[in-house]
Write a protein that holds these residues in place. Structure first.
Motif, short mmCIF file in Angstrom:
data_model
loop_
_atom_site.label_atom_id
_atom_site.label_comp_id
_atom_site.label_asym_id
_atom_site.label_seq_id
_atom_site.Cartn_x
_atom_site.Cartn_y
_atom_site.Cartn_z
N ASP A 176 0.67 -1.21 0.09
CA ASP A 176 -0.06 0.17 -0.09
C ASP A 176 0.72 1.28 -0.08
OD1 ASP A 176 0.70 -0.78 2.89
OD2 ASP A 176 -0.45 0.71 3.37
N ASP A 213 -3.19 -1.90 -4.21
CA ASP A 213 -4.53 -2.26 -3.71
C ASP A 213 -4.27 -3.85 -4.03
OD1 ASP A 213 -6.89 -2.68 -2.92
OD2 ASP A 213 -7.70 -1.77 -4.83
N PRO A 214 -4.43 -4.44 -2.83
CA PRO A 214 -4.64 -6.09 -2.84
C PRO A 214 -5.47 -6.48 -3.84
CG PRO A 214 -4.36 -5.45 -0.74
CD PRO A 214 -4.48 -4.02 -1.24
N GLU A 215 -6.85 -5.96 -3.82
CA GLU A 215 -7.93 -6.20 -4.87
C GLU A 215 -7.56 -6.14 -6.19
OE1 GLU A 215 -10.53 -8.00 -4.04
OE2 GLU A 215 -9.93 -8.16 -2.01
N SER A 274 4.47 -9.69 -1.36
CA SER A 274 3.34 -8.72 -0.77
C SER A 274 3.71 -8.31 0.50
CB SER A 274 2.07 -9.58 -0.77
OG SER A 274 1.11 -8.81 0.06
N GLY A 313 -7.86 -2.82 4.45
CA GLY A 313 -8.91 -3.77 3.95
C GLY A 313 -8.59 -5.06 3.96
N THR A 314 -7.50 -5.48 3.10
CA THR A 314 -6.99 -6.96 2.96
C THR A 314 -5.36 -6.97 3.27
OG1 THR A 314 -8.81 -7.35 1.02
CG2 THR A 314 -6.98 -8.74 1.44
N ASP A 315 -5.11 -7.76 4.15
CA ASP A 315 -3.81 -7.77 4.71
C ASP A 315 -3.18 -8.83 3.74
OD1 ASP A 315 -4.18 -10.48 5.49
OD2 ASP A 315 -4.58 -9.65 7.74
N GLU A 367 -4.49 -12.45 3.89
CA GLU A 367 -5.75 -12.63 3.51
C GLU A 367 -5.70 -12.70 2.00
OE1 GLU A 367 -8.39 -10.59 6.75
OE2 GLU A 367 -7.93 -9.13 5.20
N LEU A 368 -4.65 -11.98 1.56
CA LEU A 368 -4.69 -12.01 -0.08
C LEU A 368 -4.09 -13.27 -0.48
CD1 LEU A 368 -4.27 -10.62 -2.99
CD2 LEU A 368 -1.97 -9.85 -2.18
N GLU A 380 -4.85 -16.04 0.86
CA GLU A 380 -5.90 -16.94 0.83
C GLU A 380 -6.90 -16.96 -0.11
OE1 GLU A 380 -9.73 -18.14 4.04
OE2 GLU A 380 -8.27 -16.53 4.45
N GLU A 381 -7.08 -15.82 -0.73
CA GLU A 381 -7.81 -15.47 -1.96
C GLU A 381 -7.28 -16.17 -3.25
OE1 GLU A 381 -9.47 -11.64 -2.44
OE2 GLU A 381 -9.77 -11.19 -0.33
#
Length: 720
Positions: free
Chosen positions: A26, A52-54, A70, A76-78, A81-82, A84-85
């Motif tokens: 970020d 932005d992770p998304e 990363s 928002g997304t650490d 979590e990124l 995991e997605e």
């Protein structure tokens, strides 16, 4: 043909591209800094930055990346979590957590989440570590992907592929491999390969196929396995040796048509590969025509298959074909019997060749002859060698019988096997009497035990020279020089001895010894009674020279020097032949070089024009050469060139000085002859005496440069 899907694995090797890295942070400045350092550390790296992770997740869906780096703490997304997605969407891209907040809790969570690498941010010194981790992860990921794709190719291959360890046990096989034998893969893995083959084929593998596989690294061919229900399974098989001692097997089942075609192709290839002509005829048809010829027959005769099929083999015959041989072949065929013979045939160009022909009948199950097969081999060159050998043998036999030397052939036990006419004449025995006698029966100087040991150690084709004695039938003896060589004659160990009469040479040597004994007293007088007074005169002359300054002193000193030289030459003449000569092979060039170093030659030049080997007494030949060199320097000056080389029947010593007038050439060897100031006149007389002692002839001629040339003939000389 069996093709291996293993070869497809090579298609999935290194892709030849750089490393594509997705940087997620970020903090845009920190992300750009990381990208800069990674590009510096990894020259082929391509970086994409997303804050932005998304947005990063969307980028991964659209493009292919080799690695994701990363941050952890992002709004928002650490980072975890990124990850995991990414994994939930089935993406296996390597993931590095590069965080500024480091703690044992975060590290533990990262490991549990399946992060590939974890690294805490720091100063610039951390970036080489990050680059190394990224590079290693990418290489590992690519290698694993390559293995997975290769394994998928093997698993889906139509051919059976298996891996056997060094003990012969299956460690892996695909479904197709087990399917060839109607077996279950799980049941076969862990079993020895012999479970899939009958006993006779197992013996063939152990005796023939596996040893060849070990020596050559690969084997391909046909074999026969066995299905679970006992059904034979004809197969094509390829085996490849591995470094650990095991091997890879690729197998493909043959159907009946494939099997028959393979069998026929194998037999045809075998006939075509054979280096002899093969012809098959059909005696059930009129005139027994040719129905098959192989490639070698076409090459040997020059006839194409189309020009041969349907014809009788007599088209190979011609004017010089032996009718009796043709009749022999015809009689064997009419009787249905095999025949082997040599016959002169003609090729397509009308050229004669010798044909080694073997014809065999082929019978069916009832015993009826269905075909004749003829094997033909061009043996023209062999026949020519036989003819040359026959002619050479005849010439050798003529030389043996008519040689002026005595020749005897004996075996390793000393038994005489053959003698020539000259030997019989010399010893007074018939050939029938000599054959069967022992060598020591003819040569009383031979000790049997020593002779057997000498013959056993004598190398083949290596001549040896020594002296012996022949005992004639009347009891008299003959001294001989023996040249012995060991030969392998048609597989028999034989010793060929060439004997030469050296009676005259031996008598001459005895005469020299007698003469030396007569001259012994003279030698004593010269060496003692003359040298003593000369020494006294020289000593008194030295005293006179100290007391008187007279011009006559030099003249007296020169006279004394000449008397010393005369004394030396007289001693040389007197001592000539003092001991019996020891004749041995001497390299002329080497001895001349040694003599050149012992004579005062000033600026003279030596030219050795031959490496000949001379049979002579070394000391006497040395005296001869030294006198000739000294003579050349004294008469032609210290810038003379002395040349030593071969001559007709011997050797020569020549110079480029003023030469010797033709009118004086007959007197130069007389004692006292000299044209040089201070010369004794005995030097050339010594040369003639030494030549006579060896049985040589010496004459004086003009050299090519106009100087003197001394030529020695009757010399036993040869090139090395």
């Amino acid at each position: 043909m069996v093709t291996s899907p293993l070869s497809e694995i090579a298609l999935f090797g290194p892709e030849g591209r750089g490393i594509s890295i997705l940087l997620v942070d970020d903090d845009e400045d920190m992300a750009e800094l990381s990208a800069t350092f990674l590009k510096r550390e990894l020259a082929d790296a391509e970086t994409t930055v997303r804050t932005d992770p998304e947005a990063a997740l969307g980028e991964l869906r659209e493009a292919e990346f080799d690695c994701v780096v990363s941050d952890f703490d992002m709004p928002g997304t650490d980072g975890l979590e990124l990850l995991e997605e990414i994994r939930e969407e089935g993406m296996e891209v390597p993931f590095v957590l590069f965080t500024g907040k480091g703690s044992e809790e975060i590290a533990s969570r990262a490991i549990s989440a399946g992060v590939d690498e974890y690294l805490q941010k720091g100063g610039p010194e951390e970036y080489p570590v990050l680059a190394n981790k990224v590079e290693n992860l990418v290489e590992k990921h690519r290698a694993e992907a390559q293995v997975r794709r290769g394994f998928q190719a093997i698993e889906s291959a139509e051919e059976g592929i298996g891996i056997i360890d060094e003990d012969g046990v299956y460690q892996y096989m695909n479904e197709a491999y087990a399917g060839v034998y109607d077996r279950d893969r799980a049941e076969l893995i862990g079993e020895h390969w012999e479970v899939l083959y009958p006993p006779e084929e197992t013996r063939r593998f152990n005796d023939e196929i596996l040893p060849r596989l070990e020596s050559e690294g690969t084997w391909r061919g046909r074999s026969t396995g066995v299905a679970e229900d006992g059904r034979p399974v004809p197969e094509r098989l390829v085996l490849t040796q591995m470094d650990d001692g095991g091997h890879v097997c690729i197998v493909q089942e043959l159907d009946r048509e494939d099997e028959l075609e393979a069998e026929l192709a194998l037999k045809t290839d075998a006939l075509d590969a054979a280096e002899l002509g093969v012809v098959i005829t059909d005696p059930t048809r009129e005139d027994n025509p040719v129905v098959y010829v192989n490639d070698w027959f076409e090459e040997m005769t020059g006839y194409d298959e189309s020009a041969v099929l349907g014809r009788n083999c007599r088209f190979l015959q011609g004017p010089e074909t032996d009718p009796e041989t043709v009749a022999e072949i015809r009689a064997a065929i009419d009787a249905g019997e095999p025949v082997s013979t040599e016959i002169r045939n003609y090729d397509a160009d009308g050229e004669l060749f010798w044909n080694l022909l073997n014809v065999f009948p082929i019978r069916d199950d009832t015993g009826e002859i269905t075909n004749f097969v003829g094997f033909q081999n061009d043996v023209t060159e062999r026949k020519r060698r036989e003819q040359r050998l026959h002619a050479s043998t005849a010439r050798l036999e003529a030389l043996f019988e008519n040689s002026p030397d005595m020749i005897v052939i004996h075996d390793a036990e000393g038994v005489v096997r053959d003698v020539n006419r000259r030997f019989c004449e010399e010893v007074g025995y018939d050939e029938e009497e000599l054959v069967g006698m022992r060598v020591w029966d003819l040569d009383p100087t031979v000790d049997p035990e020593h002779a057997r040991s000498f013959w056993a150690d004598l190398p083949t084709n290596t001549p040896r020279r020594f002296e012996g004695e022949l005992k004639r039938s009347d009891g008299t003896t003959l001294p001989i020089e023996i040249h012995l060589i060991r030969l392998d004659l048609d597989g028999e160990d034989r010793f060929v001895a060439i004997d030469r009469d050296i009676g005259e040479r031996t008598a001459r040597e005895r005469e020299l010894v007698d003469r030396n004994e007569r001259l012994d007293r003279f030698t004593s007088v010269v060496s003692h009674d003359l040298r003593g007074p000369l020494a006294v005169a020289r000593g008194n002359l030295s005293l006179v020279a100290e007391e008187t300054d007279s011009e006559h002193v030099a003249a007296v000193e020169n006279a004394l020097d000449r008397m010393d030289a005369l004394t030396d030459d007289l001693l040389t003449l007197a001592r000539e032949g003092e001991d019996a000569m020891t004749v041995e092979p001497i390299r002329l060039g080497e001895l001349v070089g040694a003599c050149w170093g012992t004579v005062s030659t000033g600026d003279a030049t030596l030219a050795v024009e031959s490496g000949a080997v001379v049979e002579a007494d070394r000391d006497q030949l040395r005296q001869l050469l030294e006198n000739l060199i000294r003579n050349a320097v004294e008469h032609a000056g210290e810038e003379v060139t002395v040349s030593v080389g071969r001559a007709d029947g011997g050797f020569s010593v020549a110079d480029d000085g003023p030469g010797i007038p033709p009118a004086e050439r007959d007197t130069v060897f007389e004692a006292g002859y000299s044209t040089a100031d201070g010369g004794t006149g005995f030097g050339l007389n010594i040369v003639e005496q030494i030549a006579d002692a060896h049985g040589w002839r010496v004459r004086v001629d003009e050299s090519g440069a106009g100087g003197a040339r001394f030529e020695f003939a009757g010399v036993d000389v040869r090139e090395p």
